[in-house]
Design an enzyme around this catalytic site. Structure first.
Site, PDB file in Angstrom:
ATOM      1  N   GLY A  43      29.855   8.939  -2.013  1.00 26.90           N
ATOM      2  CA  GLY A  43      30.086   8.726  -3.438  1.00 26.90           C
ATOM      3  C   GLY A  43      28.855   8.963  -4.180  1.00 26.90           C
ATOM      4  N   ASP A  99      26.425   5.533  -5.863  1.00 23.42           N
ATOM      5  CA  ASP A  99      27.221   5.351  -7.006  1.00 23.42           C
ATOM      6  C   ASP A  99      27.572   4.143  -7.519  1.00 23.42           C
ATOM      7  OD1 ASP A  99      28.304   4.198  -4.614  1.00 23.42           O
ATOM      8  OD2 ASP A  99      30.178   5.503  -4.013  1.00 23.42           O
ATOM      9  N   ASP A 102      27.953  -3.222  -5.233  1.00 21.82           N
ATOM     10  CA  ASP A 102      28.972  -4.526  -5.122  1.00 21.82           C
ATOM     11  C   ASP A 102      28.444  -5.413  -4.495  1.00 21.82           C
ATOM     12  OD1 ASP A 102      31.714  -5.072  -5.461  1.00 21.82           O
ATOM     13  OD2 ASP A 102      32.267  -4.504  -3.335  1.00 21.82           O
ATOM     14  N   PHE A 151      38.367  -2.660  -9.171  1.00 26.88           N
ATOM     15  CA  PHE A 151      38.111  -1.507  -8.250  1.00 26.88           C
ATOM     16  C   PHE A 151      38.210  -0.356  -9.066  1.00 26.88           C
ATOM     17  CE2 PHE A 151      38.558   1.499  -4.582  1.00 26.88           C
ATOM     18  CZ  PHE A 151      37.683   1.095  -3.759  1.00 26.88           C
ATOM     19  N   ASP A 158      35.638   6.870  -4.359  1.00 27.90           N
ATOM     20  CA  ASP A 158      37.092   7.008  -3.917  1.00 27.90           C
ATOM     21  C   ASP A 158      37.679   5.814  -3.451  1.00 27.90           C
ATOM     22  OD1 ASP A 158      35.201   6.044  -1.670  1.00 27.90           O
ATOM     23  OD2 ASP A 158      37.083   6.509  -0.375  1.00 27.90           O
TER      24      ASP A 158
HETATM   25  P1  IMP Z   1      28.099  -3.065  -1.257  1.00 30.23           P
HETATM   26  O1  IMP Z   1      27.303  -3.022   0.160  1.00 30.23           O
HETATM   27  O2  IMP Z   1      29.214  -4.306  -1.060  1.00 30.23           O
HETATM   28  O3  IMP Z   1      27.158  -2.972  -2.264  1.00 30.23           O
HETATM   29  O4  IMP Z   1      29.133  -1.761  -1.357  1.00 30.23           O
HETATM   30  C1  IMP Z   1      28.462  -0.625  -1.819  1.00 30.23           C
HETATM   31  C2  IMP Z   1      29.431   0.532  -1.545  1.00 30.23           C
HETATM   32  O5  IMP Z   1      30.843   0.254  -1.609  1.00 30.23           O
HETATM   33  C3  IMP Z   1      29.307   1.676  -2.574  1.00 30.23           C
HETATM   34  O6  IMP Z   1      28.381   2.657  -2.065  1.00 30.23           O
HETATM   35  C4  IMP Z   1      30.613   2.271  -2.590  1.00 30.23           C
HETATM   36  O7  IMP Z   1      30.869   3.153  -1.477  1.00 30.23           O
HETATM   37  C5  IMP Z   1      31.753   0.967  -2.243  1.00 30.23           C
HETATM   38  N1  IMP Z   1      32.416   0.447  -3.325  1.00 30.23           N
HETATM   39  C6  IMP Z   1      31.859  -0.701  -3.693  1.00 30.23           C
HETATM   40  N2  IMP Z   1      32.739  -0.825  -4.858  1.00 30.23           N
HETATM   41  C7  IMP Z   1      33.604  -0.007  -4.940  1.00 30.23           C
HETATM   42  C8  IMP Z   1      34.546   0.437  -6.279  1.00 30.23           C
HETATM   43  O8  IMP Z   1      35.092  -0.112  -7.090  1.00 30.23           O
HETATM   44  N3  IMP Z   1      35.134   1.640  -5.794  1.00 30.23           N
HETATM   45  C9  IMP Z   1      34.954   2.512  -4.967  1.00 30.23           C
HETATM   46  N4  IMP Z   1      33.735   2.280  -3.900  1.00 30.23           N
HETATM   47  C10 IMP Z   1      33.269   1.004  -4.008  1.00 30.23           C
HETATM   48 MG    MG Z   2      28.808   4.215  -1.203  1.00 33.08          MG
END
Ligand code: IMP
Ligand code: MG
Length: 178
Positions: A43, A99, A102, A151, A158
């Site tokens: 990403g 990218d 979350d 999302f 992606d």
């Molecule tokens: P986290 O560990 O929950 O912070 O997730 C981070 C990863 O989840 C990011 O690097 C993205 O690859 C993926 N991700 C989280 N939210 C989205 C979204 O809205 N669209 C696409 N990918 C996402």
């Molecule tokens: Mg990612």
């Protein structure tokens, strides 16, 4: 592809504008230093490619690949390294290029992982942040845009490996992933 998008959240112009500002800030903060930018695949690749060209100091690049969501839109919270960095980060200034943040679980894992290798510093630069979705307390040093809990896809992001090549960031129609 455009038919699958509910709404454009950030246009190409808005993205380029914010990246110029981030690049300027990073160039200023790291003046006289030689940081290593570690892009989180896949990403982060589009963001890294524009961001590094907006930076005016000398930087190095490396890449890391982690297990991701699979085809779901929810984080499992379990992080697995699929490809580790090649560089030795001992005493180096590290900038993680992501990218989107979350839950924050990926970054927490990465921060702890890099800290074991005794870098001089570790900072985080993300294009997008979903502050309402954080499950833990994390400190993000550089953020392009804050977004809601929808999302989003495009500009590297992606859904099931698709939509990364959209030049803007958009909200995917719910019926596509539910
Ligand atoms: P986290 O560990 O929950 O912070 O997730 C981070 C990863 O989840 C990011 O690097 C993205 O690859 C993926 N991700 C989280 N939210 C989205 C979204 O809205 N669209 C696409 N990918 C996402
Ligand atoms: Mg990612």
């Amino acid at each position: 592809m455009r038919n699958d998008i509910e709404k454009i959240l950030k246009t190409e112009t808005e993205i380029q504008e914010i990246i110029k500002q981030l690049g300027k800030q990073i160039s200023k903060d790291y003046e006289g230093k030689n940081p290593i930018m570690i892009c989180i695949l896949k990403g982060g690749i589009v963001f890294l490619s524009d961001l590094m060209r907006s930076i005016s100091i000398k930087v190095e690049l490396d890449f890391m690949s982690l297990s991701s969501y699979g085809n779901s839109t929810k984080s499992s919270g379990v992080v697995r390294i699929k490809k580790d960095i090649d560089a030795d980060i001992l005493d180096r200034d590290v900038i993680i290029v992501e990218d989107i943040v979350d839950s924050g679980l990926t970054l927490k894992y990465l921060d702890e992982y890099f800290m074991q290798h005794n870098p001089a510093s570790v900072k985080i630069c993300t294009l997008l942040d979903k502050p309402k979705a954080h499950k833990i307390d994390i400190n993000i040093d550089y953020v392009g845009f804050e977004v809601g809990n929808e999302f989003v896809v495009g500009y590297g992001l992606d859904y099931a490996q698709k939509y990364r090549n959209l030049p803007y960031i958009g909200i995917l129609k719910k019926e596509i992933y539910s």
